[in-house]
Design a protein around this motif. Structure first.
Motif, PDB file in Angstrom:
ATOM      1  N   GLU A  17      39.604 -50.110   2.911  1.00 16.87           N
ATOM      2  CA  GLU A  17      40.368 -49.524   4.007  1.00 16.87           C
ATOM      3  C   GLU A  17      40.069 -48.059   4.261  1.00 16.87           C
ATOM      4  O   GLU A  17      40.646 -47.466   5.163  1.00 16.87           O
ATOM      5  CB  GLU A  17      41.874 -49.728   3.766  1.00 16.87           C
ATOM      6  CG  GLU A  17      42.463 -48.931   2.624  1.00 16.87           C
ATOM      7  CD  GLU A  17      42.138 -49.461   1.228  1.00 16.87           C
ATOM      8  OE1 GLU A  17      42.316 -48.708   0.260  1.00 16.87           O
ATOM      9  OE2 GLU A  17      41.686 -50.623   1.093  1.00 16.87           O
ATOM     10  N   GLU A  18      39.146 -47.453   3.499  1.00 19.11           N
ATOM     11  CA  GLU A  18      38.752 -46.070   3.760  1.00 19.11           C
ATOM     12  C   GLU A  18      37.320 -45.984   4.291  1.00 19.11           C
ATOM     13  O   GLU A  18      36.731 -44.920   4.294  1.00 19.11           O
ATOM     14  CB  GLU A  18      38.926 -45.203   2.510  1.00 19.11           C
ATOM     15  CG  GLU A  18      40.376 -44.891   2.217  1.00 19.11           C
ATOM     16  CD  GLU A  18      40.564 -43.713   1.279  1.00 19.11           C
ATOM     17  OE1 GLU A  18      39.580 -43.148   0.758  1.00 19.11           O
ATOM     18  OE2 GLU A  18      41.729 -43.345   1.069  1.00 19.11           O
ATOM     19  N   THR A  19      36.765 -47.078   4.737  1.00 20.46           N
ATOM     20  CA  THR A  19      35.450 -47.210   5.381  1.00 20.46           C
ATOM     21  C   THR A  19      34.258 -47.213   4.435  1.00 20.46           C
ATOM     22  O   THR A  19      33.125 -47.132   4.889  1.00 20.46           O
ATOM     23  CB  THR A  19      35.178 -46.142   6.488  1.00 20.46           C
ATOM     24  OG1 THR A  19      34.891 -44.887   5.907  1.00 20.46           O
ATOM     25  CG2 THR A  19      36.338 -46.051   7.465  1.00 20.46           C
ATOM     26  N   ARG A  20      34.494 -47.326   3.127  1.00 14.49           N
ATOM     27  CA  ARG A  20      33.341 -47.432   2.230  1.00 14.49           C
ATOM     28  C   ARG A  20      32.611 -48.728   2.545  1.00 14.49           C
ATOM     29  O   ARG A  20      33.228 -49.725   2.929  1.00 14.49           O
ATOM     30  CB  ARG A  20      33.791 -47.390   0.776  1.00 14.49           C
ATOM     31  CG  ARG A  20      34.339 -46.026   0.397  1.00 14.49           C
ATOM     32  CD  ARG A  20      34.904 -45.991  -1.019  1.00 14.49           C
ATOM     33  NE  ARG A  20      35.614 -44.752  -1.203  1.00 14.49           N
ATOM     34  CZ  ARG A  20      36.905 -44.570  -0.963  1.00 14.49           C
ATOM     35  NH1 ARG A  20      37.653 -45.582  -0.561  1.00 14.49           N
ATOM     36  NH2 ARG A  20      37.468 -43.394  -1.135  1.00 14.49           N
ATOM     37  N   CYS A  21      31.296 -48.712   2.367  1.00 17.50           N
ATOM     38  CA  CYS A  21      30.510 -49.890   2.715  1.00 17.50           C
ATOM     39  C   CYS A  21      29.583 -50.276   1.569  1.00 17.50           C
ATOM     40  O   CYS A  21      29.527 -49.587   0.536  1.00 17.50           O
ATOM     41  CB  CYS A  21      29.703 -49.641   3.989  1.00 17.50           C
ATOM     42  SG  CYS A  21      28.361 -48.447   3.805  1.00 17.50           S
ATOM     43  N   ALA A  22      28.850 -51.341   1.757  1.00 14.24           N
ATOM     44  CA  ALA A  22      27.934 -51.829   0.730  1.00 14.24           C
ATOM     45  C   ALA A  22      26.850 -50.805   0.400  1.00 14.24           C
ATOM     46  O   ALA A  22      26.319 -50.807  -0.706  1.00 14.24           O
ATOM     47  CB  ALA A  22      27.295 -53.136   1.193  1.00 14.24           C
ATOM     48  N   HIS A  23      26.548 -49.895   1.332  1.00 17.34           N
ATOM     49  CA  HIS A  23      25.482 -48.916   1.123  1.00 17.34           C
ATOM     50  C   HIS A  23      25.985 -47.605   0.523  1.00 17.34           C
ATOM     51  O   HIS A  23      25.288 -46.976  -0.263  1.00 17.34           O
ATOM     52  CB  HIS A  23      24.788 -48.623   2.453  1.00 17.34           C
ATOM     53  CG  HIS A  23      24.381 -49.874   3.170  1.00 17.34           C
ATOM     54  ND1 HIS A  23      25.082 -50.348   4.255  1.00 17.34           N
ATOM     55  CD2 HIS A  23      23.389 -50.756   2.936  1.00 17.34           C
ATOM     56  CE1 HIS A  23      24.510 -51.476   4.672  1.00 17.34           C
ATOM     57  NE2 HIS A  23      23.486 -51.751   3.887  1.00 17.34           N
ATOM     58  N   TYR A  24      27.174 -47.183   0.935  1.00 17.36           N
ATOM     59  CA  TYR A  24      27.761 -45.911   0.485  1.00 17.36           C
ATOM     60  C   TYR A  24      29.209 -46.173   0.091  1.00 17.36           C
ATOM     61  O   TYR A  24      30.051 -46.441   0.955  1.00 17.36           O
ATOM     62  CB  TYR A  24      27.681 -44.855   1.603  1.00 17.36           C
ATOM     63  CG  TYR A  24      26.253 -44.530   1.966  1.00 17.36           C
ATOM     64  CD1 TYR A  24      25.531 -43.588   1.233  1.00 17.36           C
ATOM     65  CD2 TYR A  24      25.610 -45.171   3.021  1.00 17.36           C
ATOM     66  CE1 TYR A  24      24.213 -43.289   1.544  1.00 17.36           C
ATOM     67  CE2 TYR A  24      24.290 -44.884   3.339  1.00 17.36           C
ATOM     68  CZ  TYR A  24      23.603 -43.944   2.602  1.00 17.36           C
ATOM     69  OH  TYR A  24      22.293 -43.665   2.900  1.00 17.36           O
ATOM     70  N   HIS A  25      29.497 -46.091  -1.193  1.00 18.23           N
ATOM     71  CA  HIS A  25      30.833 -46.484  -1.648  1.00 18.23           C
ATOM     72  C   HIS A  25      31.381 -45.619  -2.785  1.00 18.23           C
ATOM     73  O   HIS A  25      32.149 -46.087  -3.607  1.00 18.23           O
ATOM     74  CB  HIS A  25      30.843 -47.963  -2.056  1.00 18.23           C
ATOM     75  CG  HIS A  25      29.659 -48.352  -2.896  1.00 18.23           C
ATOM     76  ND1 HIS A  25      28.507 -48.817  -2.331  1.00 18.23           N
ATOM     77  CD2 HIS A  25      29.442 -48.310  -4.211  1.00 18.23           C
ATOM     78  CE1 HIS A  25      27.620 -49.067  -3.282  1.00 18.23           C
ATOM     79  NE2 HIS A  25      28.171 -48.756  -4.440  1.00 18.23           N
ATOM     80  N   SER A  26      31.007 -44.347  -2.802  1.00 22.03           N
ATOM     81  CA  SER A  26      31.600 -43.449  -3.797  1.00 22.03           C
ATOM     82  C   SER A  26      33.002 -43.046  -3.329  1.00 22.03           C
ATOM     83  O   SER A  26      33.409 -43.332  -2.198  1.00 22.03           O
ATOM     84  CB  SER A  26      30.732 -42.198  -3.984  1.00 22.03           C
ATOM     85  OG  SER A  26      30.902 -41.306  -2.901  1.00 22.03           O
ATOM     86  N   GLU A  27      33.718 -42.369  -4.163  1.00 25.84           N
ATOM     87  CA  GLU A  27      35.082 -41.925  -3.853  1.00 25.84           C
ATOM     88  C   GLU A  27      35.123 -41.122  -2.549  1.00 25.84           C
ATOM     89  O   GLU A  27      36.081 -41.222  -1.783  1.00 25.84           O
ATOM     90  CB  GLU A  27      35.646 -41.089  -5.014  1.00 25.84           C
ATOM     91  CG  GLU A  27      36.967 -40.404  -4.736  1.00 25.84           C
ATOM     92  CD  GLU A  27      38.121 -41.355  -4.424  1.00 25.84           C
ATOM     93  OE1 GLU A  27      39.055 -40.932  -3.718  1.00 25.84           O
ATOM     94  OE2 GLU A  27      38.106 -42.509  -4.886  1.00 25.84           O
ATOM     95  N   ILE A  28      34.089 -40.310  -2.284  1.00 22.18           N
ATOM     96  CA  ILE A  28      34.114 -39.426  -1.114  1.00 22.18           C
ATOM     97  C   ILE A  28      33.418 -40.016   0.119  1.00 22.18           C
ATOM     98  O   ILE A  28      33.310 -39.344   1.139  1.00 22.18           O
ATOM     99  CB  ILE A  28      33.534 -38.038  -1.450  1.00 22.18           C
ATOM    100  CG1 ILE A  28      32.133 -38.158  -2.051  1.00 22.18           C
ATOM    101  CG2 ILE A  28      34.475 -37.275  -2.375  1.00 22.18           C
ATOM    102  CD1 ILE A  28      31.451 -36.833  -2.329  1.00 22.18           C
ATOM    103  N   ASP A  29      32.968 -41.249   0.035  1.00 17.84           N
ATOM    104  CA  ASP A  29      32.402 -41.917   1.208  1.00 17.84           C
ATOM    105  C   ASP A  29      33.546 -42.545   1.991  1.00 17.84           C
ATOM    106  O   ASP A  29      33.923 -43.694   1.769  1.00 17.84           O
ATOM    107  CB  ASP A  29      31.381 -42.986   0.778  1.00 17.84           C
ATOM    108  CG  ASP A  29      30.110 -42.375   0.237  1.00 17.84           C
ATOM    109  OD1 ASP A  29      29.575 -41.452   0.885  1.00 17.84           O
ATOM    110  OD2 ASP A  29      29.655 -42.806  -0.842  1.00 17.84           O
ATOM    111  N   ARG A  30      34.111 -41.764   2.921  1.00 11.35           N
ATOM    112  CA  ARG A  30      35.300 -42.239   3.630  1.00 11.35           C
ATOM    113  C   ARG A  30      35.298 -41.885   5.110  1.00 11.35           C
ATOM    114  O   ARG A  30      36.340 -41.605   5.688  1.00 11.35           O
ATOM    115  CB  ARG A  30      36.566 -41.715   2.955  1.00 11.35           C
ATOM    116  CG  ARG A  30      36.739 -40.214   2.975  1.00 11.35           C
ATOM    117  CD  ARG A  30      38.146 -39.773   2.545  1.00 11.35           C
ATOM    118  NE  ARG A  30      38.591 -40.367   1.338  1.00 11.35           N
ATOM    119  CZ  ARG A  30      38.483 -39.824   0.117  1.00 11.35           C
ATOM    120  NH1 ARG A  30      37.930 -38.660  -0.028  1.00 11.35           N
ATOM    121  NH2 ARG A  30      38.947 -40.462  -0.934  1.00 11.35           N
ATOM    122  N   ILE A  31      34.134 -41.913   5.730  1.00 11.40           N
ATOM    123  CA  ILE A  31      34.102 -41.742   7.181  1.00 11.40           C
ATOM    124  C   ILE A  31      33.382 -42.919   7.820  1.00 11.40           C
ATOM    125  O   ILE A  31      32.611 -43.620   7.179  1.00 11.40           O
ATOM    126  CB  ILE A  31      33.414 -40.429   7.625  1.00 11.40           C
ATOM    127  CG1 ILE A  31      31.936 -40.442   7.243  1.00 11.40           C
ATOM    128  CG2 ILE A  31      34.137 -39.218   7.083  1.00 11.40           C
ATOM    129  CD1 ILE A  31      31.109 -39.427   7.988  1.00 11.40           C
TER     130      ILE A  31
END
Length: 111
Positions: A17-31
Motif C-alpha cells: 500500500e506504499e507503492t513498493r514494487c517487485a523492482h524497488y521495495h526497500s523501506e524508502i521506496d514509496r512513490i
C-alpha cells in the motif's frame, strides 16, 4: 495489475500500500510516478516498461507544475517541481523517499 493506493490507481507489479514494487521495495521506496505519456501512476520505469502504454515519454519542463508524483505514505500528490526540490522527503507527511531515484529522473522528466 492495478492497486488502489490512497485513492489513486497504481499499475504494475505493486507489492504493498506504499507503492513498493517487485523492482524497488526497500523501506524508502514509496512513490509512484504518473507517466506523462499515458497519465497513469506506476511505481517505477520497469513496471511501466512491462505493463505501460508502450510509448514512454517524459514530462516536459513547461509542465513541471503538474501533479505527477504520489507519496505512498500519505497519498499527497507532488508536482514535478516539488518532487525535484523536496530533498527526498514528502512535503506533507515527511516520509522519506529513495534518493537513488534521482539517478533515473531522465526516464521521467525532461532534463
Amino acid at each position: 495489475m492495478n492497486m488502489q493506493i490512497k485513492g489513486h490507481t497504481v499499475r504494475g507489479k505493486v507489492l504493498d500500500e506504499e507503492t513498493r514494487c517487485a523492482h524497488y521495495h526497500s523501506e524508502i521506496d514509496r512513490i509512484a510516478i504518473k507517466f506523462y505519456c499515458c497519465g497513469t501512476y506506476y511505481p517505477c520505469y520497469e513496471c511501466h516498461e512491462e505493463d505501460g502504454c508502450g510509448n514512454p515519454d517524459v514530462w516536459p519542463t513547461e509542465m513541471f507544475g503538474e501533479k505527477a508524483v504520489l507519496c505512498g505514505a500519505c497519498g499527497y500528490e507532488l508536482t514535478v517541481s516539488e518532487y525535484l526540490t523536496c530533498g527526498s522527503k514528502c512535503l506533507t507527511c515527511s516520509a522519506l523517499f529513495n534518493p537513488g531515484c534521482s539517478l533515473h529522473k531522465n526516464l521521467y522528466f525532461q532534463t
